[in-house]
Design an enzyme around this catalytic site. Structure first.
Site, PDB file in Angstrom:
ATOM      1  CG  PHE A  39      -1.938  -0.998   1.314  1.00 39.52           C
ATOM      2  CD1 PHE A  39      -2.724  -1.195   0.307  1.00 39.52           C
ATOM      3  CD2 PHE A  39      -1.450  -2.259   1.715  1.00 39.52           C
ATOM      4  CE1 PHE A  39      -4.096  -2.103   0.615  1.00 39.52           C
ATOM      5  CE2 PHE A  39      -2.619  -3.642   1.940  1.00 39.52           C
ATOM      6  CZ  PHE A  39      -4.057  -3.340   1.185  1.00 39.52           C
ATOM      7  CB  VAL A  77       1.528  -0.097   5.298  1.00 33.17           C
ATOM      8  CG1 VAL A  77       1.350   1.797   4.693  1.00 33.17           C
ATOM      9  CG2 VAL A  77       0.006  -0.921   5.544  1.00 33.17           C
ATOM     10  CB  CYS A  78       4.845   3.180   1.635  1.00 33.89           C
ATOM     11  SG  CYS A  78       6.319   4.118   1.720  1.00 33.89           S
ATOM     12  CB  ILE A  79       7.822   3.270   6.830  1.00 32.37           C
ATOM     13  CG1 ILE A  79       7.293   4.354   7.856  1.00 32.37           C
ATOM     14  CG2 ILE A  79       8.424   3.575   5.824  1.00 32.37           C
ATOM     15  CD1 ILE A  79       9.047   3.662   8.824  1.00 32.37           C
ATOM     16  CB  ALA A  82       2.554   4.584   6.939  1.00 35.27           C
TER      17      ALA A  82
END
Length: 129
Positions: A39, A77-79, A82
């Site tokens: 994501f 989820v891409c840090i 995010a």
């Protein structure tokens, strides 16, 4: 066949997240493997724990979590995306003195390294949104 999936659009922005979810369900039901769903950009909004769409709408965040649990699909989820959008994972929430993290069940925070790994491991890569 082994798939890597990238979701770039928020669940409220378009149907691409729903299309990605349906693709994964169908692929898994036909015996394929979904190695990882990554994501990225506004796609990270799929991972918000406290998202609450109306009861008569499809509960996409919950469904992603159940898909991960039932089929061992890695939801990453891409840090960076995010953090830019205020999605706090446990360590970051603690560092900022927040009471709770925002990441829904079944999702985990990761970086572009996990996406590169998925690109190398998959037979096919599909980007939604």
């Amino acid at each position: 066949m082994r798939f890597a999936i990238q979701v770039n659009a928020s669940p409220n922005q378009s149907y691409s997240g729903y299309s990605a979810y349906r693709f994964c369900k169908t692929a898994l039901s036909q015996g394929h493997e979904v190695f990882r769903v990554f994501f990225y950009h506004d796609g990270i909004y799929h991972a918000f724990k406290y998202i609450s769409p109306p009861d008569d709408e499809f509960q996409l965040t919950t469904e992603w979590g159940e898909l991960a649990e039932q089929h061992k699909v890695d939801l990453v989820v891409c840090i960076s995306a995010a953090q830019r959008r205020g999605l706090l994972y446990a360590d970051e929430a603690e560092r900022r003195n927040k009471q709770d993290d925002d990441v829904a069940a079944g999702f985990r925070i990761g970086g572009l390294g996990q996406w590169i790994e998925a690109l190398n491991e998959a037979d096919r890569v599909i980007v939604f949104g």
